[in-house]
Scaffold this active site. Structure first.
Site, short mmCIF file in Angstrom:
data_model
loop_
_atom_site.label_atom_id
_atom_site.label_comp_id
_atom_site.label_asym_id
_atom_site.label_seq_id
_atom_site.Cartn_x
_atom_site.Cartn_y
_atom_site.Cartn_z
N LYS A 81 -21.48 -18.55 12.35
CA LYS A 81 -20.85 -17.70 11.34
C LYS A 81 -21.30 -16.25 11.41
CE LYS A 81 -18.34 -20.85 9.21
NZ LYS A 81 -16.86 -20.77 9.28
N GLU A 90 -16.15 -16.31 0.66
CA GLU A 90 -16.14 -17.68 0.17
C GLU A 90 -17.09 -18.48 1.04
OE1 GLU A 90 -14.14 -16.58 2.45
OE2 GLU A 90 -14.39 -18.15 3.96
N SER A 102 -22.18 -25.89 16.73
CA SER A 102 -21.86 -24.69 15.94
C SER A 102 -22.92 -24.34 14.90
CB SER A 102 -20.51 -24.87 15.26
OG SER A 102 -20.50 -26.06 14.49
#
Lengths: 270, 395
Positions: B89, B111, B378
């Site tokens: 991210k 969010e 990830s």
């Protein structure tokens, strides 16, 4: 579409601003919606907006979110909203506009929805999350059926977009009074009247202002500048906080209260 | 390469379905981003922050013991779990924070579902001195209490969202409401390849560093292109991040793995391609879990990051083209895979990433011996340890 133009003209000719109350269809219950509409018309409403409840109302504030949740809990869908429209249309000529998100209409089928809405007696729709860039197909279907696809304009739209949107407007233009979601506010922005006056000079269709309108003072502040004013969350809240047996009467009383502001104050023109 | 058309469409998917108030700001964002992506000054600024702050490049790690366990294939893990804040991210939040700064916006909002995007946003907000508000569903706050605390430690305001299903979708609604209200001074750092144009393109742009590195690394280490890429898909940003650099390599198969949850019944999964239909949610036209009247279905996944009713529009397009394949892994398969990687390699994978490893476990027997596979790891699983312990009743 004809009913919309006639309603603005009749009211504006009398030197008054058109009042456009918004209700979430099916709130507080599906049975009450036609009676609420009748009460609002009786109290001086010129056009009615019926909100189609959606699971993800991202342009709505808490009041309308709760109303949508209550309506959805009653099983209200776009299909049943059309049924309510038929019921109202069986005895009333008030212009009826649906206020919806795009996905329910898309899933219904754009052409099928346009045909059935027109047959039910709908006059037009405002689709919150459908900007003109994405609206060609729906506008064509609406045009074929004589329905008005009423566009939204916002304080952020800028001049080029404003002109483009005005050229595509049907019925009227809905000017969003401020950046934000739906919901009552105690104050309107200081520049609002001037913004609206500038817009009405550019527009060949009537201009209605919504978002945040909640008092006769707000109505008066726009009277003489805008052709119409939309009252949503404040009315929804009023209905929600009334006892069920009194809600219909309370809705009418609240609209009559707002209507005391519908003639321009000393600074009003036109 | 493979950019959407001028209206933000990948084939028929994508677009820009938002309230009018956001249309000009989105056009401005598109304009600024389009300029910055070809600006060498911006590019070197981004490289530097990714290297010195986010910890790039991340390793491409040959998981030998796990490969043996899977029966003689060669599995590489792209170690996005080693990025600063523990997941891919940060690639996107670094990029978008720089964009926000170029736009002169001093407040950012985001969010978050699993909390990873929220933490990555809080971090860059602190790093660049921007005010930060993160919206998070109350259900997710319960599942990811540690991440809530991490965000607050870094100075972000975390706002509880109690609407709807109280998960990622509702947090996005609330972030959009904030943005539509405060758009003049606020940039919305959307965390995945979702939402209105230019977000799917912009987030892909910042995440595609994963695949660019991986492609170069696998050529160096293996001397050839991989046979298969596997990544989990919530919105799909880590998957598109890995896949994008390989899209023109015809021999490379790519599989995105959605959350199969507890089964195929409505509300029990987040498998948009098997349980969904096309529609519009939160600004984009794509595959969506919804009922007949166009209301959004509830979703379920053991992993908060995959628990979402829509998939990124470019994935819908890649699936339609037949370029990428999409599959699912259940909660149970993901939990088993979580344990297996922990035991074989000493790496705790995020439950999201465990869906990708679960798929490979299930399919490994059907692959040619010696096949070379890259799995996008990830995120790291530290955030999920409490949930796993809760589910399995361990101590």
């Amino acid at each position: 579409m004809k009913r919309i133009a006639a309603a603005f003209e009749r009211r504006n000719r009398a030197g008054e601003i058109a009042l456009i109350p918004y209700l979430t269809a099916g709130d507080p219950s599906p049975e009450m919606t036609p009676a609420l509409v009748d009460s609002l018309v009786e109290a001086g409403a010129d056009l009615i907006e019926l909100g189609v409840p959606h699971s993800d109302p991202l342009a709505d504030g808490p009041t309308n979110q709760r109303a949508a949740a209550r309506a959805l809990a009653h099983g209200v869908t776009l299909k049943s909203v059309l049924q309510m429209v038929r019921q109202i249309r069986s005895h009333s000529e008030v212009p009826l506009l649906l206020f919806s998100y795009y996905n329910p209409i898309l899933q219904y089928g754009l052409k099928k929805f346009s045909e059935e809405a027109a047959a039910a007696g709908v006059d037009g729709a405002i689709v919150t999350d459908l900007p003109p860039e994405e609206a060609d197909e729906l506008r064509e279907s609406f045009d074929e059926q004589g329905l008005a696809l009423v566009p939204l304009l916002a304080p952020t739209s800028g001049e080029a977009r404003t002109r483009k949107i005005l050229s595509l407007a049907r019925g009227f233009v809905y000017y969003v009074s401020r950046t934000g979601v739906t919901g009552a506010r105690s104050n309107l922005t200081a520049d609002l009247r001037a913004e609206v006056e500038a817009l009405t000079r550019l527009s060949t269709t009537p201009v209605a202002v919504g978002f945040g309108i909640s008092s006769p003072e707000h109505v008066r502040a726009l009277s003489g500048a805008a052709h119409g004013v939309v009252v949503g969350s404040a009315l929804v809240e009023h209905v929600a906080s009334s006892r069920p047996a009194e809600a219909v009467q309370a809705a009418g009383a609240f609209l009559r209260h707002l209507a005391t502001g519908r003639r321009p104050g000393p600074e009003g023109r036109r | 390469m493979n950019d959407p058309d001028s209206s933000g469409r990948f084939g028929s998917y994508g677009g820009r379905y938002v309230p009018e108030t956001l249309m000009s700001p989105l056009a401005e964002l598109e304009e600024v981003f389009t300029h910055l992506r070809t600006d060498s000054g911006f590019s070197s600024e981004l490289q530097k922050v990714l290297r010195d702050y986010a910890g790039r490049p991340t390793p491409l790690y040959l998981a030998e013991r796990w490969s043996d366990r899977l029966g003689g294939i060669r599995v590489y893990l792209k170690r996005e779990d080693l990025c600063h804040t523990g997941a891919h991210k940060i690639n996107n939040t670094v990029g978008q924070a720089l964009v926000a700064r170029h736009m002169g916006k001093n407040r950012i909002i985001a969010e978050t579902g699993a909390g990873q995007h929220g933490v990555a946003t809080a971090a860059v907000a602190a790093r660049f001195g921007l005010r930060c508000t993160v919206y998070m569903g109350s259900e997710d706050m319960k599942r990811q209490a540690l991440n809530v605390y991490r965000m607050r430690l870094m100075g972000a305001e975390v706002v509880t969202v109690d609407a709807g299903s109280r998960t990622l979708k509702d947090a996005i609604n609330e972030a959009m409401r904030d943005w539509v209200t405060n758009v003049r001074d606020t940039h919305y750092i959307l965390g995945s390849v979702l939402g209105p144009h230019p977000y799917p393109l912009m987030v892909r742009y910042f995440q595609s560093v994963i695949g660019r590195e991986a492609r170069q690394q696998v050529l160096e280490q293996e001397g050839r292109l991989p046979d298969l890429l596997v990544a989990c898909i919530g919105g799909g940003s880590n998957a598109i991040g890995l896949f994008h650099a390989f899209l023109n390599d015809e021999s490379v198969r790519m599989v995105g793995v959605e959350a199969g949850g507890r089964g195929t019944a409505r509300g029990q999964h987040a498998a948009r391609f098997t349980g969904g239909r096309r529609g519009v949610l939160q600004g984009t036209y794509t595959w969506i879990l919804q009922d007949d009247s166009g209301n959004i279905d509830p979703t379920h996944s053991v992993s908060a990051g995959l628990d979402y009713a829509a998939v990124g529009p470019e994935h819908a397009y890649l699936r339609e083209l037949g370029r990428c394949e999409y599959s699912t892994a259940s909660d149970k398969e993901a939990l088993n895979a979580f344990h297996e990687l922990s035991e074989c390699e000493g790496i705790l994978p995020a439950l999201e990433s465990s869906h990708a490893t679960a798929y490979l476990r299930r399919q490994a027997a059907g692959l040619t011996p010696g096949a070379c596979v890259i799995v996008n790891l990830s995120g790291r699983g530290d955030k999920d340890v409490d949930s796993v312990r809760g589910i399995e009743g361990g101590s």
